[in-house]
Design a protein around this motif. Structure first.
Motif, PDB file in Angstrom:
ATOM      1  N   ILE A 121      48.721 -79.194  24.048  1.00 15.90           N
ATOM      2  CA  ILE A 121      49.957 -79.892  23.189  1.00 15.90           C
ATOM      3  C   ILE A 121      50.563 -78.761  22.517  1.00 15.90           C
ATOM      4  O   ILE A 121      49.995 -78.025  21.570  1.00 15.90           O
ATOM      5  CB  ILE A 121      49.899 -81.017  22.422  1.00 15.90           C
ATOM      6  N   CYS A 122      51.969 -78.321  22.789  1.00 19.98           N
ATOM      7  CA  CYS A 122      52.594 -77.394  22.200  1.00 19.98           C
ATOM      8  C   CYS A 122      53.024 -77.904  20.924  1.00 19.98           C
ATOM      9  O   CYS A 122      53.947 -79.022  20.870  1.00 19.98           O
ATOM     10  CB  CYS A 122      53.856 -76.902  22.988  1.00 19.98           C
ATOM     11  N   HIS A 123      52.594 -77.625  19.574  1.00 20.23           N
ATOM     12  CA  HIS A 123      52.839 -78.242  18.487  1.00 20.23           C
ATOM     13  C   HIS A 123      54.681 -78.287  18.189  1.00 20.23           C
ATOM     14  O   HIS A 123      55.089 -79.497  17.711  1.00 20.23           O
ATOM     15  CB  HIS A 123      52.340 -77.430  17.385  1.00 20.23           C
ATOM     16  N   ALA A 124      55.297 -77.333  18.347  1.00 17.74           N
ATOM     17  CA  ALA A 124      56.912 -77.167  18.435  1.00 17.74           C
ATOM     18  C   ALA A 124      57.536 -76.385  19.333  1.00 17.74           C
ATOM     19  O   ALA A 124      56.919 -75.231  19.517  1.00 17.74           O
ATOM     20  CB  ALA A 124      57.064 -76.664  16.999  1.00 17.74           C
TER      21      ALA A 124
ATOM     22  N   ASN B  79      59.592 -73.713  21.505  1.00 18.81           N
ATOM     23  CA  ASN B  79      60.211 -72.804  20.894  1.00 18.81           C
ATOM     24  C   ASN B  79      61.709 -72.489  21.716  1.00 18.81           C
ATOM     25  O   ASN B  79      62.319 -71.585  21.370  1.00 18.81           O
ATOM     26  CB  ASN B  79      59.496 -71.292  21.631  1.00 18.81           C
ATOM     27  N   VAL B  80      62.150 -73.790  22.134  1.00 24.53           N
ATOM     28  CA  VAL B  80      63.393 -73.838  22.603  1.00 24.53           C
ATOM     29  C   VAL B  80      64.116 -74.875  21.995  1.00 24.53           C
ATOM     30  O   VAL B  80      65.225 -74.705  21.451  1.00 24.53           O
ATOM     31  CB  VAL B  80      63.382 -74.326  24.128  1.00 24.53           C
ATOM     32  N   THR B  81      63.728 -75.991  21.682  1.00 27.46           N
ATOM     33  CA  THR B  81      64.558 -76.883  20.798  1.00 27.46           C
ATOM     34  C   THR B  81      63.818 -76.972  19.555  1.00 27.46           C
ATOM     35  O   THR B  81      64.526 -77.535  18.539  1.00 27.46           O
ATOM     36  CB  THR B  81      63.984 -78.492  21.447  1.00 27.46           C
ATOM     37  N   GLY B  82      62.733 -76.467  19.098  1.00 31.34           N
ATOM     38  CA  GLY B  82      62.154 -76.785  17.758  1.00 31.34           C
ATOM     39  C   GLY B  82      61.541 -78.032  17.467  1.00 31.34           C
ATOM     40  O   GLY B  82      60.899 -77.985  16.222  1.00 31.34           O
ATOM     41  N   VAL B  83      61.580 -78.845  18.415  1.00 26.63           N
ATOM     42  CA  VAL B  83      61.058 -80.130  18.162  1.00 26.63           C
ATOM     43  C   VAL B  83      59.512 -80.329  17.895  1.00 26.63           C
ATOM     44  O   VAL B  83      58.847 -79.717  18.793  1.00 26.63           O
ATOM     45  CB  VAL B  83      61.409 -81.282  19.299  1.00 26.63           C
ATOM     46  N   VAL B  84      58.996 -80.932  16.935  1.00 22.85           N
ATOM     47  CA  VAL B  84      57.726 -80.758  16.548  1.00 22.85           C
ATOM     48  C   VAL B  84      57.196 -82.023  17.074  1.00 22.85           C
ATOM     49  O   VAL B  84      57.474 -83.281  16.694  1.00 22.85           O
ATOM     50  CB  VAL B  84      57.677 -80.749  14.845  1.00 22.85           C
ATOM     51  N   GLN B  85      55.904 -81.865  17.778  1.00 23.09           N
ATOM     52  CA  GLN B  85      55.297 -83.172  18.134  1.00 23.09           C
ATOM     53  C   GLN B  85      54.406 -83.618  17.142  1.00 23.09           C
ATOM     54  O   GLN B  85      53.905 -83.149  16.223  1.00 23.09           O
ATOM     55  CB  GLN B  85      54.257 -82.551  19.304  1.00 23.09           C
ATOM     56  N   PRO B  86      54.499 -85.154  17.267  1.00 23.12           N
ATOM     57  CA  PRO B  86      53.284 -85.818  16.248  1.00 23.12           C
ATOM     58  C   PRO B  86      52.030 -85.751  16.617  1.00 23.12           C
ATOM     59  O   PRO B  86      51.253 -86.792  17.021  1.00 23.12           O
ATOM     60  CB  PRO B  86      54.013 -87.270  16.489  1.00 23.12           C
ATOM     61  N   VAL B  87      51.462 -84.648  16.536  1.00 20.02           N
ATOM     62  CA  VAL B  87      50.157 -84.238  16.854  1.00 20.02           C
ATOM     63  C   VAL B  87      48.939 -84.982  16.574  1.00 20.02           C
ATOM     64  O   VAL B  87      48.086 -85.357  17.091  1.00 20.02           O
ATOM     65  CB  VAL B  87      49.860 -82.832  16.744  1.00 20.02           C
ATOM     66  N   ALA B  88      49.192 -85.105  15.124  1.00 19.26           N
ATOM     67  CA  ALA B  88      48.188 -86.196  14.514  1.00 19.26           C
ATOM     68  C   ALA B  88      47.891 -87.673  15.406  1.00 19.26           C
ATOM     69  O   ALA B  88      46.771 -88.068  15.715  1.00 19.26           O
ATOM     70  CB  ALA B  88      48.326 -86.167  13.076  1.00 19.26           C
ATOM     71  N   ALA B  89      48.933 -88.313  15.422  1.00 20.93           N
ATOM     72  CA  ALA B  89      49.095 -89.569  15.937  1.00 20.93           C
ATOM     73  C   ALA B  89      48.555 -89.431  17.799  1.00 20.93           C
ATOM     74  O   ALA B  89      47.902 -90.240  17.931  1.00 20.93           O
ATOM     75  CB  ALA B  89      50.392 -89.964  16.047  1.00 20.93           C
ATOM     76  N   LEU B  90      48.872 -88.485  18.206  1.00 19.68           N
ATOM     77  CA  LEU B  90      48.701 -88.139  19.743  1.00 19.68           C
ATOM     78  C   LEU B  90      46.786 -87.882  19.571  1.00 19.68           C
ATOM     79  O   LEU B  90      46.413 -88.158  20.417  1.00 19.68           O
ATOM     80  CB  LEU B  90      49.315 -87.162  20.297  1.00 19.68           C
ATOM     81  N   SER B  91      46.728 -87.172  18.669  1.00 20.95           N
ATOM     82  CA  SER B  91      45.022 -86.881  18.531  1.00 20.95           C
ATOM     83  C   SER B  91      44.320 -88.161  18.300  1.00 20.95           C
ATOM     84  O   SER B  91      43.203 -88.449  19.097  1.00 20.95           O
ATOM     85  CB  SER B  91      44.926 -86.008  17.325  1.00 20.95           C
ATOM     86  N   ALA B  92      44.831 -88.935  17.518  1.00 17.31           N
ATOM     87  CA  ALA B  92      44.214 -90.345  17.111  1.00 17.31           C
ATOM     88  C   ALA B  92      44.006 -91.100  18.541  1.00 17.31           C
ATOM     89  O   ALA B  92      42.868 -91.763  18.776  1.00 17.31           O
ATOM     90  CB  ALA B  92      44.772 -91.042  16.331  1.00 17.31           C
ATOM     91  N   ALA B  93      45.106 -90.863  19.189  1.00 14.46           N
ATOM     92  CA  ALA B  93      45.211 -91.928  20.391  1.00 14.46           C
ATOM     93  C   ALA B  93      44.242 -91.317  21.539  1.00 14.46           C
ATOM     94  O   ALA B  93      43.573 -92.029  22.368  1.00 14.46           O
ATOM     95  CB  ALA B  93      46.427 -91.682  21.278  1.00 14.46           C
ATOM     96  N   LEU B  94      43.875 -89.886  21.506  1.00 20.17           N
ATOM     97  CA  LEU B  94      42.949 -89.415  22.352  1.00 20.17           C
ATOM     98  C   LEU B  94      41.498 -89.546  21.834  1.00 20.17           C
ATOM     99  O   LEU B  94      40.419 -89.497  23.092  1.00 20.17           O
ATOM    100  CB  LEU B  94      43.242 -87.952  22.306  1.00 20.17           C
ATOM    101  N   LYS B  95      41.153 -89.906  20.788  1.00 17.90           N
ATOM    102  CA  LYS B  95      39.653 -90.151  20.396  1.00 17.90           C
ATOM    103  C   LYS B  95      38.933 -90.964  21.038  1.00 17.90           C
ATOM    104  O   LYS B  95      37.809 -90.447  21.417  1.00 17.90           O
ATOM    105  CB  LYS B  95      39.668 -90.426  18.856  1.00 17.90           C
ATOM    106  N   PRO B  96      39.473 -92.067  21.643  1.00 17.45           N
ATOM    107  CA  PRO B  96      38.559 -93.058  22.333  1.00 17.45           C
ATOM    108  C   PRO B  96      37.990 -92.586  23.616  1.00 17.45           C
ATOM    109  O   PRO B  96      37.086 -93.098  24.099  1.00 17.45           O
ATOM    110  CB  PRO B  96      39.481 -94.230  22.397  1.00 17.45           C
ATOM    111  N   TYR B  97      38.861 -91.511  24.130  1.00 18.88           N
ATOM    112  CA  TYR B  97      38.656 -90.914  25.577  1.00 18.88           C
ATOM    113  C   TYR B  97      37.626 -89.873  25.355  1.00 18.88           C
ATOM    114  O   TYR B  97      36.996 -89.218  26.437  1.00 18.88           O
ATOM    115  CB  TYR B  97      39.918 -90.670  26.067  1.00 18.88           C
TER     116      TYR B  97
END
Length: 383
Positions: free
Chosen positions: A148-151, A153-171
């Motif tokens: 996952i690209c954290h932010a 480099n074109v739009t500057g949009v920051v991804q909610p990585v912590a929430a995405l990581s939590a969703a990945l943990k069970p897998y």
């Protein structure tokens, strides 16, 4: 050499560098010069201490299990290559975002074209952010890595990585975060992001010189080495050492670069919260002024958190031509696809590209106001 009077290309590399970065690099070349880890004499040992000091600083800031889990690379691209190529095997699948840089996509697509892996792209919402639901929908029993690209480099949009990581943990899927636009500006520690590996450049938000990068490895993360050779350790063996960081750091280290990155990162990390607030304020000021110019389309939704990247498309002129005209007035911007065709494809701007202004710690309100005024003047002249 004359420099641009207003530098707004910090997403490519931060400039100018803090004076202590230049002094640290020059001092290393003048006073140390020895090859770290290769000898027992004073100069070599001094060089080794510089490397260790930087490793310890970054390990503490990034929450690495040990300083040895901080691996020095030539750039963020090399760090990403180690993490991706070193973790995957034939038949694996990888999940990534729609906004990956070519430092990720060319690696993944190259492996996919060879038939080695399959790439699944998680789809964002209308604001350009991944959701836990979209990420989980892309996961299969064969998923071996998520990138996952954290932010962007074109739009500057920051991804909610912590929430995405939590969703990945069970897998049980390892998460690699590309922090090219966020290291030194946002909190990018392993714990805060929930990441297993983080790749970052030394020459952007960490304020170091070109040719520096870092891969931070979480507990249990041991990608295969891409490059093998002399490490100064276990020289009796013709096999690559297994221990960190020698597993990945073959060949002579970029000692002046690491010295510069050390003092740059030390400054950036000490003032990180202030830098984050300042760059956000400047970029938002620029966005507000540009959106008032008729015929300018801003990229990146206003309702989401962004880093200091402001990309825009002029309706009446090619983005490259506009940046060329702005350069004549002393503004340093970047036009094109910014090595990120995937996000441009999603935005529908693959055929045009965009103009990108990206702020840094040495920019001022006067800088962004001047850019907006010059852009408006150029628009008025062609209407």
């Amino acid at each position: 050499m004359n420099h641009p009077s207003i530098y707004l290309d910090n997403a490519a590399t931060s400039f100018p560098k803090p004076p202590m970065v230049v002094r640290a690099m020059a001092g290393t070349l003048q006073m140390i010069g020895g090859n770290p880890g290769r000898s027992g004499h004073k100069l070599s040992l001094c060089g080794g201490r510089v490397m260790q000091n930087c490793r310890e600083l970054l390990a503490d800031a990034m929450g690495a299990p040990a300083p040895e889990n901080v691996v020095f690379t030539a750039n963020c691209t090399e760090a990403l290559n180690i993490a991706i190529r070193g973790m995957l095997y034939e038949g694996d699948e990888v999940v990534c975002s729609h906004a990956e840089h070519n430092a990720v996509m060319r690696v993944l697509k190259g492996l996919e074209e060879s038939g080695a892996i399959r790439v699944r792209v998680a789809q964002p919402d209308s604001l350009g952010r991944l959701t836990p639901e979209s990420l989980c929908a892309a996961i299969t029993p064969k998923t071996a890595l998520c990138v996952i690209c954290h932010a962007s480099n074109v739009t500057g949009v920051v991804q909610p990585v912590a929430a995405l990581s939590a969703a990945l943990k069970p897998y049980g899927v390892p998460l690699l975060v590309d922090a090219a636009q966020t290291a030194g500006v946002l909190d990018v520690s392993l714990k805060s992001l929930g990441a297993d590996m983080i790749a970052m450049p030394g020459h952007k938000g960490l304020l170091g010189p070109h040719g520096t990068g870092v891969l931070v490895l979480g507990r249990g993360m041991l990608p295969r080495s891409l490059i093998v050779g002399g490490t100064g350790s276990q020289s009796e063996s013709m096999l690559q050492p297994a221990q960190l960081p020698d597993r990945y750091e073959s060949g002579t280290a970029n000692l002046p670069g690491v010295a510069g990155m050390f003092v740059g990162a030390r400054f950036a990390l000490k003032h990180r919260s202030e830098i984050e607030a300042y760059e956000e304020e400047l970029s938002e000021r620029l966005r507000i002024r540009l959106q008032n110019i008729r015929g300018v389309r801003l990229l990146g939704h206003s309702a989401v958190k962004k880093v200091g990247v402001v990309s825009f498309i002029p309706n009446e002129i090619d983005p490259g031509e506009l940046c060329d005209e702005l350069a004549k007035s002393g503004f340093a911007l970047r036009a094109g696809l910014h090595c990120a065709p995937s996000v441009h494809q999603w935005l529908g701007t693959l055929h045009t590209g965009a103009c990108r202004a990206s702020v840094g710690i040495y920019n001022t309100e006067e800088d962004v106001d001047a850019l907006a005024e010059e852009t408006w003047a150029l628009f008025r002249s062609i209407q």
